[in-house]
Write a protein that holds these residues in place. Structure first.
Motif, PDB file in Angstrom:
ATOM      1  N   ARG A 191     -48.795  37.658  21.290  1.00 53.18           N
ATOM      2  CA  ARG A 191     -47.451  38.180  21.469  1.00 53.18           C
ATOM      3  C   ARG A 191     -46.642  37.372  22.484  1.00 53.18           C
ATOM      4  NH1 ARG A 191     -49.887  43.510  21.488  1.00 53.18           N
ATOM      5  NH2 ARG A 191     -49.506  43.611  23.735  1.00 53.18           N
ATOM      6  N   GLU A 192     -47.190  37.162  23.669  1.00 53.36           N
ATOM      7  CA  GLU A 192     -46.431  36.503  24.741  1.00 53.36           C
ATOM      8  C   GLU A 192     -47.157  35.318  25.356  1.00 53.36           C
ATOM      9  OE1 GLU A 192     -45.379  39.399  27.642  1.00 53.36           O
ATOM     10  OE2 GLU A 192     -44.130  40.577  26.282  1.00 53.36           O
ATOM     11  N   LEU A 193     -48.456  35.467  25.600  1.00 56.91           N
ATOM     12  CA  LEU A 193     -49.180  34.451  26.362  1.00 56.91           C
ATOM     13  C   LEU A 193     -49.290  33.122  25.621  1.00 56.91           C
ATOM     14  CD1 LEU A 193     -50.749  33.758  28.920  1.00 56.91           C
ATOM     15  CD2 LEU A 193     -52.808  34.658  27.822  1.00 56.91           C
ATOM     16  N   LEU A 194     -49.768  33.135  24.391  1.00 49.95           N
ATOM     17  CA  LEU A 194     -49.986  31.881  23.675  1.00 49.95           C
ATOM     18  C   LEU A 194     -48.697  31.085  23.461  1.00 49.95           C
ATOM     19  CD1 LEU A 194     -52.764  32.785  21.066  1.00 49.95           C
ATOM     20  CD2 LEU A 194     -52.973  31.516  23.200  1.00 49.95           C
ATOM     21  N   PRO A 195     -47.570  31.722  23.114  1.00 52.56           N
ATOM     22  CA  PRO A 195     -46.340  30.926  22.989  1.00 52.56           C
ATOM     23  C   PRO A 195     -45.951  30.214  24.279  1.00 52.56           C
ATOM     24  CG  PRO A 195     -46.076  33.042  21.885  1.00 52.56           C
ATOM     25  CD  PRO A 195     -47.379  33.104  22.635  1.00 52.56           C
ATOM     26  N   VAL A 196     -46.141  30.872  25.423  1.00 52.18           N
ATOM     27  CA  VAL A 196     -45.815  30.245  26.708  1.00 52.18           C
ATOM     28  C   VAL A 196     -46.751  29.066  26.983  1.00 52.18           C
ATOM     29  CG1 VAL A 196     -45.896  30.597  29.213  1.00 52.18           C
ATOM     30  CG2 VAL A 196     -44.697  32.228  27.760  1.00 52.18           C
ATOM     31  N   LEU A 197     -48.047  29.244  26.705  1.00 54.54           N
ATOM     32  CA  LEU A 197     -49.003  28.157  26.936  1.00 54.54           C
ATOM     33  C   LEU A 197     -48.663  26.944  26.083  1.00 54.54           C
ATOM     34  CD1 LEU A 197     -52.410  30.081  27.137  1.00 54.54           C
ATOM     35  CD2 LEU A 197     -50.862  29.422  28.992  1.00 54.54           C
ATOM     36  N   LYS A 198     -48.305  27.178  24.831  1.00 55.77           N
ATOM     37  CA  LYS A 198     -47.957  26.056  23.953  1.00 55.77           C
ATOM     38  C   LYS A 198     -46.696  25.353  24.447  1.00 55.77           C
ATOM     39  CE  LYS A 198     -50.220  27.862  19.800  1.00 55.77           C
ATOM     40  NZ  LYS A 198     -51.265  26.819  19.832  1.00 55.77           N
ATOM     41  N   GLU A 199     -45.740  26.113  24.921  1.00 53.05           N
ATOM     42  CA  GLU A 199     -44.500  25.524  25.421  1.00 53.05           C
ATOM     43  C   GLU A 199     -44.756  24.660  26.647  1.00 53.05           C
ATOM     44  OE1 GLU A 199     -40.186  26.947  27.298  1.00 53.05           O
ATOM     45  OE2 GLU A 199     -41.489  28.401  26.300  1.00 53.05           O
ATOM     46  N   LEU A 200     -45.670  25.098  27.502  1.00 49.54           N
ATOM     47  CA  LEU A 200     -45.954  24.379  28.745  1.00 49.54           C
ATOM     48  C   LEU A 200     -47.055  23.322  28.593  1.00 49.54           C
ATOM     49  CD1 LEU A 200     -45.822  27.357  31.289  1.00 49.54           C
ATOM     50  CD2 LEU A 200     -44.034  25.676  30.785  1.00 49.54           C
ATOM     51  N   GLY A 201     -47.715  23.294  27.438  1.00 58.59           N
ATOM     52  CA  GLY A 201     -48.787  22.316  27.226  1.00 58.59           C
ATOM     53  C   GLY A 201     -50.088  22.672  27.903  1.00 58.59           C
ATOM     54  N   ILE A 202     -50.304  23.956  28.166  1.00 61.32           N
ATOM     55  CA  ILE A 202     -51.519  24.425  28.837  1.00 61.32           C
ATOM     56  C   ILE A 202     -52.529  24.864  27.791  1.00 61.32           C
ATOM     57  CG2 ILE A 202     -52.455  26.137  30.444  1.00 61.32           C
ATOM     58  CD1 ILE A 202     -49.582  26.349  31.618  1.00 61.32           C
ATOM     59  N   GLY A 203     -53.793  24.501  27.967  1.00 61.74           N
ATOM     60  CA  GLY A 203     -54.832  24.895  27.034  1.00 61.74           C
ATOM     61  C   GLY A 203     -55.220  26.357  27.197  1.00 61.74           C
ATOM     62  N   PHE A 204     -55.913  26.879  26.198  1.00 60.11           N
ATOM     63  CA  PHE A 204     -56.368  28.265  26.243  1.00 60.11           C
ATOM     64  C   PHE A 204     -57.860  28.313  25.943  1.00 60.11           C
ATOM     65  CE2 PHE A 204     -56.593  32.699  24.391  1.00 60.11           C
ATOM     66  CZ  PHE A 204     -56.375  33.345  25.594  1.00 60.11           C
TER      67      PHE A 204
END
Length: 324
Positions: free
Chosen positions: A192-205
């Motif tokens: 919902r919220e976390l993964l889109p932000v990580l992708k935008e910032l280039g941070i891995g999950f």
């Protein structure tokens, strides 16, 4: 084993979660078997080894350290800090116990150096804050952690069990390599919220519990008693919820059979298809299950299969609350 990049840290596509080697998580652990399991993981290509200073009060880090002795250059070592057993602030009730944290900046150095000693290494590849401290802005904690990076004792920083807003705030202070959180076919809230932000910032999950504490692998037929198996206190493993979940997820097991793969491989392959910057860390004590999990990195799911999985296991389908 294929590799993936977590914002500058190259790791195996699937890592190994060493928490399963702790007594009281999934029953008793044979101390002689655990090092062999870790050696097998590394030999099979699972080079991202994940532990934490809270697992068995530091004993898990010691176990990992002994297992990788002489093989340090073959692994990417990840550990966490922030959970305390006395004092601190209560952030969650899980495993029928309170989770208490203390993320004050002045504790960061002490925690890092203690982990380095237990692990028997000079540098930690990926160092997470295990839980954010509700009394300390995450920016302040990350700022203190960044000092260890500048000193060469830590290579990359991460956060665990955080919100998208906390990720944004911390990333402005120091770049994050990865965020860790629960994510699987029965816990899809990060979408919902976390993964889109990580992708935008280039941070891995890095998804923890990618097999739903064993449920998605079909290993939930025998749940241990409270005190020896944390699932005895997990809402989704309560008898009524567990029965409902078996029915709701049965079509996924049938789909795996159609594709001639195991349910665990289907669940892990689905995760890997959610982005090339996701590195799940399933844990197991059985070499054959470890090999089965790692083979999921080679499985290609076509668009029709992915769509069908999404229909069979939409967000919110699991009966019972998530663990955290």
């Amino acid at each position: 084993m294929q590799t993936r990049n977590l914002n500058g840290l190259t790791t195996s596509a699937i890592g190994f979660g060493a928490m399963v080697l702790v007594d009281g998580m999934y029953g008793h652990v044979d101390d002689t078997r655990s090092p062999a399991t870790l050696h097998h993981a590394i030999d099979a290509g699972a080079t991202l080894i994940d532990t934490a200073d809270a697992y068995a009060a530091g004993a898990n880090e010691q176990l990992v350290g002994k297992a990788i002795a002489g093989r340090r250059d073959e692994v990417q070592l990840a550990t966490k800090w922030g959970i305390v057993f006395e004092g601190g602030r209560v952030v969650h009730h899980a495993h029928a116990q309170e989770i208490r944290v203390d993320g004050r900046p002045e504790r960061a150095r002490e925690a890092a150096e203690a982990s380095l000693r237990r692990l028997g290494v000079d540098v930690i590849d990926l160092w997470y804050l295990h839980f954010p401290d509700p009394d300390v802005p995450v920016q302040e904690t990350i700022g203190a952690m960044a000092e260890l990076v500048r000193e060469g004792k830590v290579r990359h920083l991460g956060l665990s069990n955080v919100t998208a807003e906390q990720v944004i705030a911390a990333h402005q202070v120091h770049p994050l390599a990865a965020v860790q959180g629960e994510y699987s076919l029965w816990t899809r809230e990060p979408e919902r919220e976390l993964l889109p932000v990580l992708k935008e910032l280039g941070i891995g999950f890095v998804p923890w519990s990618p097999l739903g504490a064993g449920f998605l692998a079909g290993s939930a037929d025998h749940i241990g008693t409270a005190g020896e198996d944390f699932r005895a206190n997990h809402p989704r493993f309560a008898p009524q919820n567990l029965a409902a979940n078996r029915d709701r997820f049965a079509p996924l097991r049938e789909l795996a059979q159609e594709r001639e793969i195991t349910p665990a491989q289907l669940a892990l392959a689905w995760l890997l298809h959610q982005g090339d910057d996701l590195v799940p860390i399933p844990g197991t004590r059985t070499p054959s299950h470890l090999d089965e999990n790692l083979a999921a990195a080679e499985i290609v799911l076509d668009a029709d299969t992915l769509a069908r999985i999404g229909e069979l296991a939409p967000a919110g389908v699991a009966a019972g609350a998530a663990l955290l």
